[in-house]
Design a protein around this motif. Structure first.
Motif, PDB file in Angstrom:
ATOM      1  N   ALA A 185       0.887  -1.106   0.012  1.00  0.00           N
ATOM      2  CA  ALA A 185      -0.048  -0.056   0.121  1.00  0.00           C
ATOM      3  C   ALA A 185       0.885   1.219  -0.068  1.00  0.00           C
ATOM      4  N   GLN A 221      -2.012  11.682  -8.029  1.00  0.00           N
ATOM      5  CA  GLN A 221      -2.601  11.498  -6.630  1.00  0.00           C
ATOM      6  C   GLN A 221      -3.724  12.647  -6.650  1.00  0.00           C
ATOM      7  N   ASN A 258      -7.973   4.487   6.290  1.00  0.00           N
ATOM      8  CA  ASN A 258      -8.507   5.534   5.181  1.00  0.00           C
ATOM      9  C   ASN A 258      -7.389   6.228   4.947  1.00  0.00           C
ATOM     10  N   GLY A 279      -3.764   3.915   0.379  1.00  0.00           N
ATOM     11  CA  GLY A 279      -4.096   3.750  -1.192  1.00  0.00           C
ATOM     12  C   GLY A 279      -3.211   2.947  -1.668  1.00  0.00           C
ATOM     13  N   SER A 280      -3.520   2.662  -3.108  1.00  0.00           N
ATOM     14  CA  SER A 280      -2.886   1.469  -3.793  1.00  0.00           C
ATOM     15  C   SER A 280      -1.704   2.319  -4.391  1.00  0.00           C
ATOM     16  N   HIS A 286       3.257  11.496   2.990  1.00  0.00           N
ATOM     17  CA  HIS A 286       2.696  11.162   1.881  1.00  0.00           C
ATOM     18  C   HIS A 286       3.430  10.445   0.851  1.00  0.00           C
ATOM     19  N   GLN A 297      -1.713   7.666   1.485  1.00  0.00           N
ATOM     20  CA  GLN A 297      -2.463   8.627   0.420  1.00  0.00           C
ATOM     21  C   GLN A 297      -2.627  10.123   1.123  1.00  0.00           C
TER      22      GLN A 297
END
Length: 290
Positions: free
Chosen positions: A43, A150, A96, A99-100, A66, A46
C-alpha cells in the motif's frame, strides 16, 4: 494465511517487528509463534501525514509522509498494522490513510513544505499541504506546476527527482520547525525525525529512532565533521562543523543551531547526559530515490 505451529518467542524490538499478537509476516515463520502468517499487502500512504501508533488509537511512535511505501500486515476495526518499506518501522494507522501503489513515484518534495492547488495557479485556493520528503507521481507539467497522479498541482520549484547532497543543509531549511515527539514533518519534528529527514533527502538510508541511528553508523575517530551525528541518551543532533550542531530540541521546542560544547554542558547540567560521541553516516547515496 495458515496456522502456526511454532512455540518459541524470542525477544524482539516491537518497532521493527512486523507482527501483531495475531498475525506475522511470512518471513517470521519459525521465528515468532502467531496464529496466522501473511505475505502482506503493498500500500502507499495517500494522506499528507500519518501517525504510526503503538496500538489502534494509541500513542504515536513515529510518522510517515505522503507516498510512503507500506506493507499491510493486519486490518482491524478501521485500523491497519503496517511496516514502512524505507526503514522497517512498524505501527498502526487508520485504514483511510492508505491507497494503492499504482503510479510510479517520480519526485519528492524538496522544500520544507509545499501547497497542493486544484489548478496550476497560485491564485486558486489550496487543497492542502505536503511536507519535505513527500513522494509524488508527476504525470504532466504546466505553467510551472507539476500535475500529480494523486490529484492537484504542486509548484515545480518545490520538487526534485534527484537527491540533495548535504544533509546539514537540508536540516538548516527546517530551522524554526516546532518540536513534536515522534514528528517527521515540517509541521512538527523531533531529533531523530530531523536526522532521518535530512539523510533521507540525500538518499542515505537512516533508521527512525536515535538509538537505532546510533547503532547504524560507525563511530567517529578523531575530529567531528559536518554531517556527523552526535548522540546523547535518547537524543541526536547533526554537526554543522567541528563546533556547531543543529537539532530539534524540547529545550526550545524547535529546530535550532547550538554550539556543541554549550550543548554538552547544558545537557549534562540537566542530568540528561553524558555525551555519547559521534557516528558518521555514509557520504554518498545508498538508498533508492525518489
Amino acid at each position: 494465511m495458515t496456522a502456526s505451529t511454532q512455540t518459541a518467542e524470542p525477544r524482539t524490538d516491537r518497532r521493527l517487528t512486523p507482527a501483531t499478537q495475531n498475525v506475522a509476516l511470512e518471513s517470521l515463520r519459525g521465528v515468532l509463534n502467531r496464529p496466522v502468517y501473511t505475505a502482506g499487502r503493498p500500500a502507499r500512504l495517500q494522506v499528507a501525514l500519518a501517525d504510526l501508533c503503538r496500538e489502534p488509537g494509541g500513542a504515536r511512535d513515529r510518522q510517515v509522509n505522503h507516498g510512503a511505501e507500506l506493507t499491510v500486515i493486519e486490518e482491524r476495526d478501521g485500523w491497519s498494522f503496517v511496516q514502512a518499506v524505507a526503514d522497517g518501522y512498524c505501527g498502526w494507522l487508520r485504514d483511510n490513510a492508505l491507497g494503492s501503489a499504482v503510479q510510479p513515484v517520480t519526485h519528492r518534495v524538496s522544500a520544507p513544505a509545499t501547497h497542493v492547488y486544484p489548478q496550476p495557479s497560485i491564485k486558486t485556493t489550496e487543497l492542502g499541504g505536503l511536507s519535505i520528503g513527500a513522494r509524488l507521481s508527476v504525470v504532466a507539467w504546466q505553467d510551472g506546476f507539476a500535475q500529480l497522479a494523486q490529484g492537484g498541482w504542486v509548484p515545480r520549484q518545490h520538487l526534485s527527482d534527484q537527491p540533495a547532497s548535504d544533509p546539514a543543509s537540508v536540516a538548516e531549511t527546517l530551522i524554526g520547525t516546532p518540536y513534536l515527539w515522534g514528528g517527521n514533518s515540517r509541521w512538527g519534528i523531533d531529533c531523530s525525525g530531523l536526522a532521518q529527514a535530512s539523510l533521507t533527502a540525500c538518499a542515505i538510508a537512516c533508521p527512525g529512532d536515535s538509538d537505532m541511528q546510533q547503532a547504524a553508523f560507525p563511530v567517529v575517530e578523531g575530529e567531528i565533521r559536518r554531517n556527523d551525528l552526535l548522540f546523547w541518551p535518547g537524543h541526536v543532533a547533526i554537526a554543522l562543523d567541528a563546533t556547531r550542531m543543529i537539532h530539534a530540541t524540547a529545550w526550545t521546542m524547535s529546530v535550532v543551531i547550538e554550539p556543541i560544547a554549550a550543548a554538552i554542558t547544558r545537557i549534562d547540567a540537566a542530568g540528561q547526559g553524558p555525551f555519547l560521541g559521534a557516528r558518521r553516516p555514509p557520504a554518498g547515496a545508498d538508498a533508492v530515490f525518489p
